[in-house]
Scaffold this motif. Structure first.
Motif, PDB file in Angstrom:
ATOM      1  N   TYR A  58       3.782   7.224 -12.488  1.00 59.57           N
ATOM      2  CA  TYR A  58       3.367   6.216 -11.506  1.00 59.57           C
ATOM      3  C   TYR A  58       4.549   5.322 -11.125  1.00 59.57           C
ATOM      4  O   TYR A  58       4.776   5.074  -9.957  1.00 59.57           O
ATOM      5  CB  TYR A  58       2.198   5.373 -12.022  1.00 59.57           C
ATOM      6  CG  TYR A  58       1.680   4.395 -10.985  1.00 59.57           C
ATOM      7  CD1 TYR A  58       0.822   4.818  -9.974  1.00 59.57           C
ATOM      8  CD2 TYR A  58       2.070   3.064 -10.989  1.00 59.57           C
ATOM      9  CE1 TYR A  58       0.372   3.954  -9.001  1.00 59.57           C
ATOM     10  CE2 TYR A  58       1.615   2.183 -10.028  1.00 59.57           C
ATOM     11  CZ  TYR A  58       0.765   2.618  -9.030  1.00 59.57           C
ATOM     12  OH  TYR A  58       0.338   1.757  -8.065  1.00 59.57           O
ATOM     13  N   ASN A 112      -8.653   6.229  -5.509  1.00 58.96           N
ATOM     14  CA  ASN A 112      -7.651   5.429  -6.232  1.00 58.96           C
ATOM     15  C   ASN A 112      -6.665   4.736  -5.298  1.00 58.96           C
ATOM     16  O   ASN A 112      -5.937   3.843  -5.716  1.00 58.96           O
ATOM     17  CB  ASN A 112      -6.919   6.266  -7.276  1.00 58.96           C
ATOM     18  CG  ASN A 112      -6.697   5.545  -8.596  1.00 58.96           C
ATOM     19  OD1 ASN A 112      -6.700   6.169  -9.657  1.00 58.96           O
ATOM     20  ND2 ASN A 112      -6.500   4.232  -8.576  1.00 58.96           N
ATOM     21  N   THR A 113      -6.658   5.103  -4.001  1.00 63.07           N
ATOM     22  CA  THR A 113      -5.815   4.358  -3.054  1.00 63.07           C
ATOM     23  C   THR A 113      -6.283   2.914  -2.941  1.00 63.07           C
ATOM     24  O   THR A 113      -5.506   2.038  -2.574  1.00 63.07           O
ATOM     25  CB  THR A 113      -5.820   4.981  -1.642  1.00 63.07           C
ATOM     26  OG1 THR A 113      -7.126   4.892  -1.077  1.00 63.07           O
ATOM     27  CG2 THR A 113      -5.312   6.413  -1.649  1.00 63.07           C
ATOM     28  N   ALA A 135       3.435   6.164  -5.329  1.00 63.70           N
ATOM     29  CA  ALA A 135       3.328   6.189  -6.792  1.00 63.70           C
ATOM     30  C   ALA A 135       2.181   7.108  -7.224  1.00 63.70           C
ATOM     31  O   ALA A 135       2.300   7.829  -8.220  1.00 63.70           O
ATOM     32  CB  ALA A 135       3.139   4.778  -7.337  1.00 63.70           C
ATOM     33  N   LEU A 136       1.066   7.107  -6.492  1.00 57.32           N
ATOM     34  CA  LEU A 136      -0.034   8.026  -6.796  1.00 57.32           C
ATOM     35  C   LEU A 136       0.415   9.478  -6.618  1.00 57.32           C
ATOM     36  O   LEU A 136       0.058  10.347  -7.414  1.00 57.32           O
ATOM     37  CB  LEU A 136      -1.250   7.733  -5.916  1.00 57.32           C
ATOM     38  CG  LEU A 136      -2.019   6.448  -6.218  1.00 57.32           C
ATOM     39  CD1 LEU A 136      -3.093   6.210  -5.158  1.00 57.32           C
ATOM     40  CD2 LEU A 136      -2.616   6.465  -7.617  1.00 57.32           C
ATOM     41  N   HIS A 148       2.188   1.975  -3.413  1.00 54.30           N
ATOM     42  CA  HIS A 148       1.104   2.450  -4.283  1.00 54.30           C
ATOM     43  C   HIS A 148       0.781   3.911  -3.983  1.00 54.30           C
ATOM     44  O   HIS A 148       0.613   4.728  -4.901  1.00 54.30           O
ATOM     45  CB  HIS A 148      -0.123   1.556  -4.093  1.00 54.30           C
ATOM     46  CG  HIS A 148      -1.351   2.010  -4.797  1.00 54.30           C
ATOM     47  ND1 HIS A 148      -1.404   2.223  -6.160  1.00 54.30           N
ATOM     48  CD2 HIS A 148      -2.592   2.311  -4.333  1.00 54.30           C
ATOM     49  CE1 HIS A 148      -2.622   2.629  -6.498  1.00 54.30           C
ATOM     50  NE2 HIS A 148      -3.360   2.686  -5.404  1.00 54.30           N
ATOM     51  N   TRP A 149       0.719   4.272  -2.716  1.00 49.62           N
ATOM     52  CA  TRP A 149       0.389   5.648  -2.334  1.00 49.62           C
ATOM     53  C   TRP A 149       1.459   6.622  -2.817  1.00 49.62           C
ATOM     54  O   TRP A 149       1.147   7.700  -3.319  1.00 49.62           O
ATOM     55  CB  TRP A 149       0.201   5.762  -0.832  1.00 49.62           C
ATOM     56  CG  TRP A 149      -0.895   4.885  -0.301  1.00 49.62           C
ATOM     57  CD1 TRP A 149      -1.900   4.280  -1.013  1.00 49.62           C
ATOM     58  CD2 TRP A 149      -1.102   4.512   1.053  1.00 49.62           C
ATOM     59  NE1 TRP A 149      -2.711   3.557  -0.173  1.00 49.62           N
ATOM     60  CE2 TRP A 149      -2.246   3.682   1.104  1.00 49.62           C
ATOM     61  CE3 TRP A 149      -0.411   4.790   2.239  1.00 49.62           C
ATOM     62  CZ2 TRP A 149      -2.727   3.136   2.280  1.00 49.62           C
ATOM     63  CZ3 TRP A 149      -0.886   4.244   3.423  1.00 49.62           C
ATOM     64  CH2 TRP A 149      -2.040   3.434   3.440  1.00 49.62           C
ATOM     65  N   ALA A 206       0.815  -1.204   0.000  1.00 49.34           N
ATOM     66  CA  ALA A 206       0.000   0.000   0.000  1.00 49.34           C
ATOM     67  C   ALA A 206       0.858   1.267   0.000  1.00 49.34           C
ATOM     68  O   ALA A 206       0.593   2.200  -0.762  1.00 49.34           O
ATOM     69  CB  ALA A 206      -0.942  -0.001   1.203  1.00 49.34           C
ATOM     70  N   THR A 239      -5.188  -0.659  -7.240  1.00 48.57           N
ATOM     71  CA  THR A 239      -3.752  -0.676  -7.518  1.00 48.57           C
ATOM     72  C   THR A 239      -3.413  -1.006  -8.962  1.00 48.57           C
ATOM     73  O   THR A 239      -2.257  -0.894  -9.356  1.00 48.57           O
ATOM     74  CB  THR A 239      -3.040  -1.698  -6.607  1.00 48.57           C
ATOM     75  OG1 THR A 239      -3.609  -2.990  -6.838  1.00 48.57           O
ATOM     76  CG2 THR A 239      -3.184  -1.310  -5.142  1.00 48.57           C
ATOM     77  N   ASP A 240      -4.406  -1.397  -9.757  1.00 44.51           N
ATOM     78  CA  ASP A 240      -4.092  -1.817 -11.127  1.00 44.51           C
ATOM     79  C   ASP A 240      -4.576  -0.860 -12.206  1.00 44.51           C
ATOM     80  O   ASP A 240      -4.009  -0.805 -13.286  1.00 44.51           O
ATOM     81  CB  ASP A 240      -4.653  -3.211 -11.408  1.00 44.51           C
ATOM     82  CG  ASP A 240      -6.171  -3.285 -11.297  1.00 44.51           C
ATOM     83  OD1 ASP A 240      -6.764  -2.435 -10.607  1.00 44.51           O
ATOM     84  OD2 ASP A 240      -6.763  -4.205 -11.888  1.00 44.51           O
ATOM     85  N   GLU A 243      -5.325   4.620   3.584  1.00 45.04           N
ATOM     86  CA  GLU A 243      -6.284   3.980   2.685  1.00 45.04           C
ATOM     87  C   GLU A 243      -7.563   4.799   2.642  1.00 45.04           C
ATOM     88  O   GLU A 243      -8.156   5.109   3.666  1.00 45.04           O
ATOM     89  CB  GLU A 243      -6.600   2.563   3.138  1.00 45.04           C
ATOM     90  CG  GLU A 243      -7.534   1.855   2.164  1.00 45.04           C
ATOM     91  CD  GLU A 243      -7.794   0.416   2.552  1.00 45.04           C
ATOM     92  OE1 GLU A 243      -8.846   0.156   3.167  1.00 45.04           O
ATOM     93  OE2 GLU A 243      -6.933  -0.431   2.240  1.00 45.04           O
ATOM     94  N   SER A 279       0.326   1.150 -14.090  1.00 44.77           N
ATOM     95  CA  SER A 279       1.743   0.857 -14.288  1.00 44.77           C
ATOM     96  C   SER A 279       2.295   1.430 -15.590  1.00 44.77           C
ATOM     97  O   SER A 279       3.494   1.641 -15.719  1.00 44.77           O
ATOM     98  CB  SER A 279       1.994  -0.655 -14.247  1.00 44.77           C
ATOM     99  OG  SER A 279       1.260  -1.275 -15.294  1.00 44.77           O
TER     100      SER A 279
END
Length: 152
Positions: free
Chosen positions: A150, A76-77, A15-16, A12-13, A9, A80-81, A38, A145
């Protein structure tokens, strides 16, 4: 989630946050995104005269952008795809803002498969709510990705 800073997570965060910074439109605004957990995001935005309407306060497009972005990134949190798309957004203006820093706080409300609902609010430097919005977001076919920004 593992203890590694760029995995799960947390990865991902971050990357956002990079994705937000890399969007060409965001070079036009003095703003930054922080994913705070989240289903939660915060955007800090500096109001300057270049975003004023003719009567000397921030134009409604600024309110919309910050409210939409905060709600979008909060939703969007949870995905992940795929990149989410705004399908509708309702907003309410409650107070004009002429200068200073505003904070847009986004919070996921419901949905976990294809459609997501999130809300957001704008807070001025005095701590007053100056706007509020609710959006509906849908998964797109665009892989996160593959988006510039990202990936590191």
């Amino acid at each position: 989630m593992t203890g590694e800073p760029n995995s799960g997570a947390e990865g991902h965060w971050r990357a956002l946050e990079r994705l937000y910074s890399s969007a060409p439109v965001n070079s036009k605004f003095a703003s930054s995104l922080e994913v705070t957990g989240e289903g939660a995001a915060r955007i800090t935005f500096d109001i300057t005269e270049d975003v004023f309407h003719a009567a000397g306060a921030a134009h409604g497009t600024v309110y919309f952008k910050m409210l939409d972005d905060a709600a979008f990134y909060a939703a969007n949190t949870l995905v992940t795809d795929r990149f989410l798309l705004t399908t509708s957004f309702n907003l309410h203006f409650t107070k004009p803002v002429r200068d200073g820093t505003i904070i847009a706080e986004g919070r996921w409300v419901s949905g976990r498969r294809r459609v997501f609902v999130a809300e957001s609010r704008l807070i001025d430097g005095e701590g007053d709510e100056i706007g509020r919005g609710t959006g509906t977001f849908m998964k797109s076919r665009i892989p996160l990705s593959g988006l510039p920004g990202y990936a590191e």
